[in-house]
Design an enzyme around this catalytic site. Structure first.
Site, PDB file in Angstrom:
ATOM      1  N   SER A  10       0.846  -1.198   0.000  1.00 18.57           N
ATOM      2  CA  SER A  10       0.000   0.000   0.000  1.00 18.57           C
ATOM      3  C   SER A  10       0.879   1.245   0.000  1.00 18.57           C
ATOM      4  O   SER A  10       2.105   1.167   0.086  1.00 18.57           O
ATOM      5  CB  SER A  10      -0.915   0.026   1.237  1.00 18.57           C
ATOM      6  OG  SER A  10      -0.150   0.145   2.433  1.00 18.57           O
ATOM      7  N   GLY A  11       0.234   2.401  -0.107  1.00 19.06           N
ATOM      8  CA  GLY A  11       0.921   3.673   0.032  1.00 19.06           C
ATOM      9  C   GLY A  11       2.033   3.894  -0.976  1.00 19.06           C
ATOM     10  O   GLY A  11       1.930   3.540  -2.146  1.00 19.06           O
ATOM     11  N   ASP A  61       7.471 -10.110   8.211  1.00 20.80           N
ATOM     12  CA  ASP A  61       7.796  -8.911   8.982  1.00 20.80           C
ATOM     13  C   ASP A  61       9.253  -8.543   8.708  1.00 20.80           C
ATOM     14  O   ASP A  61      10.156  -9.346   8.941  1.00 20.80           O
ATOM     15  CB  ASP A  61       7.587  -9.199  10.469  1.00 20.80           C
ATOM     16  CG  ASP A  61       7.763  -7.967  11.352  1.00 20.80           C
ATOM     17  OD1 ASP A  61       8.306  -6.951  10.868  1.00 20.80           O
ATOM     18  OD2 ASP A  61       7.354  -8.024  12.523  1.00 20.80           O
ATOM     19  N   SER A 139      13.159   7.257   4.311  1.00 23.28           N
ATOM     20  CA  SER A 139      13.105   7.788   5.673  1.00 23.28           C
ATOM     21  C   SER A 139      11.830   8.629   5.792  1.00 23.28           C
ATOM     22  O   SER A 139      10.755   8.193   5.388  1.00 23.28           O
ATOM     23  CB  SER A 139      14.354   8.625   5.974  1.00 23.28           C
ATOM     24  OG  SER A 139      14.314   9.145   7.290  1.00 23.28           O
ATOM     25  N   TYR A 153       9.304   7.422  16.471  1.00 21.63           N
ATOM     26  CA  TYR A 153       9.339   7.544  15.010  1.00 21.63           C
ATOM     27  C   TYR A 153      10.527   8.393  14.568  1.00 21.63           C
ATOM     28  O   TYR A 153      11.268   8.011  13.658  1.00 21.63           O
ATOM     29  CB  TYR A 153       8.029   8.158  14.523  1.00 21.63           C
ATOM     30  CG  TYR A 153       7.870   8.144  13.021  1.00 21.63           C
ATOM     31  CD1 TYR A 153       7.680   6.950  12.338  1.00 21.63           C
ATOM     32  CD2 TYR A 153       7.894   9.323  12.282  1.00 21.63           C
ATOM     33  CE1 TYR A 153       7.521   6.926  10.965  1.00 21.63           C
ATOM     34  CE2 TYR A 153       7.740   9.312  10.910  1.00 21.63           C
ATOM     35  CZ  TYR A 153       7.549   8.110  10.244  1.00 21.63           C
ATOM     36  OH  TYR A 153       7.401   8.103   8.881  1.00 21.63           O
ATOM     37  N   LYS A 157      13.632   6.993  12.323  1.00 19.54           N
ATOM     38  CA  LYS A 157      13.813   7.532  10.978  1.00 19.54           C
ATOM     39  C   LYS A 157      15.096   8.358  10.856  1.00 19.54           C
ATOM     40  O   LYS A 157      15.754   8.340   9.807  1.00 19.54           O
ATOM     41  CB  LYS A 157      12.598   8.373  10.575  1.00 19.54           C
ATOM     42  CG  LYS A 157      11.347   7.551  10.279  1.00 19.54           C
ATOM     43  CD  LYS A 157      11.518   6.677   9.054  1.00 19.54           C
ATOM     44  CE  LYS A 157      10.226   6.032   8.600  1.00 19.54           C
ATOM     45  NZ  LYS A 157      10.372   5.237   7.369  1.00 19.54           N
TER      46      LYS A 157
END
Length: 261
Positions: A10-11, A61, A139, A153, A157
């Site tokens: 997705s995305g 995963d 990133s 997060y 990142k």
């Protein structure tokens, strides 16, 4: 050409896969959810540019080094060596540091940082031995600045910058290109879930810029891979943070603290 995309269900990852599918590339999509991977494969097949035999899906995963290594090896055994790796798998769970459980914090580090390292580890030695290949690490603009409610997060990142820079030093002269990009807020299924939990303090800063479409972000990523661009920024504000962060961030932090006082 064999392209492997983590986070490909997705995305941004799916939009990148769509662009490579239009070129007739052999595609391996990696993500955790099998049902979403199957839906992504159906979407790509509906384009008419690739056959079912040219698309592999692997429900694994990326945080599992052993599991991902097996999946990537199987993909290379069937489709040939990986020519392009797009490491775009990522998760975000906003929340104040004191409210985030160790499990939630660790999941973001495991996926966003270790998941990238695991994906690269699976294909990089082969690329280096052949003297060719491209790696694009996805990133985030949040990897360039600390944001309220995004300790896990931002930490995961921002660490990718150091990883990409060190790996690029090791890859210099080998024929393998290492790139990293810093997308802005992007309209994706994950973004919708994130917004529901985003603290208003973070939105006061992040909400100043209009989110991009996943299609627009993917187009720039693929173009950067083609050109061998080492660092890709999106929009004026992220480019300013990436190139002049030491000057820009003190001003932003001053504005933010003044706004809260």
């Amino acid at each position: 050409m064999h392209v492997i995309v983590t986070g490909g269900s997705s995305g941004i990852g799916l939009e990148v896969a769509r662009l490579y599918a239009a070129r007739g590339a052999r595609l391996t999509l990696v993500a955790r959810g099998l049902s979403r991977l199957e839906a992504a494969r159906r979407e790509l097949l509906a384009m008419g540019h690739v056959s079912d035999a040219a698309i592999r899906i692997a429900a694994v995963d990326v945080g599992s080094d052993a599991g991902l290594s097996v999946a990537m090896a199987a993909a290379e055994a069937e489709f040939g060596s990986c020519d392009v790796l797009i490491a775009s798998a990522g998760v975000v769970e906003p929340g104040l540091f004191e409210t985030l459980s160790g499990e939630v914090f660790a999941e973001q580090v495991a996926t966003n940082l270790l998941g990238v390292a695991n994906a690269v580890r699976a294909v990089y030695p082969g690329m280096k031995a052949r003297g060719s290949g491209r790696v694009m690490i996805v990133s985030s603009g949040a990897g360039l600045i600390g944001l309220y409610g995004y300790t896990a997060y931002c930490a995961s990142k921002s660490a990718l910058s150091g990883f990409a820079e060190a790996l690029a030093m090791e890859a210099a002269g080998s024929g393998v290109g290492i790139s990293i990009c810093f997308p802005p807020d992007t309209y994706t299924p994950q973004f919708e879930r994130e917004l529901a939990k985003r603290p208003r303090e973070a939105q006061a800063l992040m909400g100043k810029a209009r989110p991009w479409t996943a299609k627009a972000v993917a187009a720039r990523i693929v173009r950067a891979v083609d050109r061998g661009t080492p660092r890709l920024y999106f929009g004026f504000s992220i480019a300013a943070l990436g190139r002049f962060g030491s000057l820009v961030k003190p001003v932003l932090y001053w504005w933010y603290r003044r706004k809260r006082s």
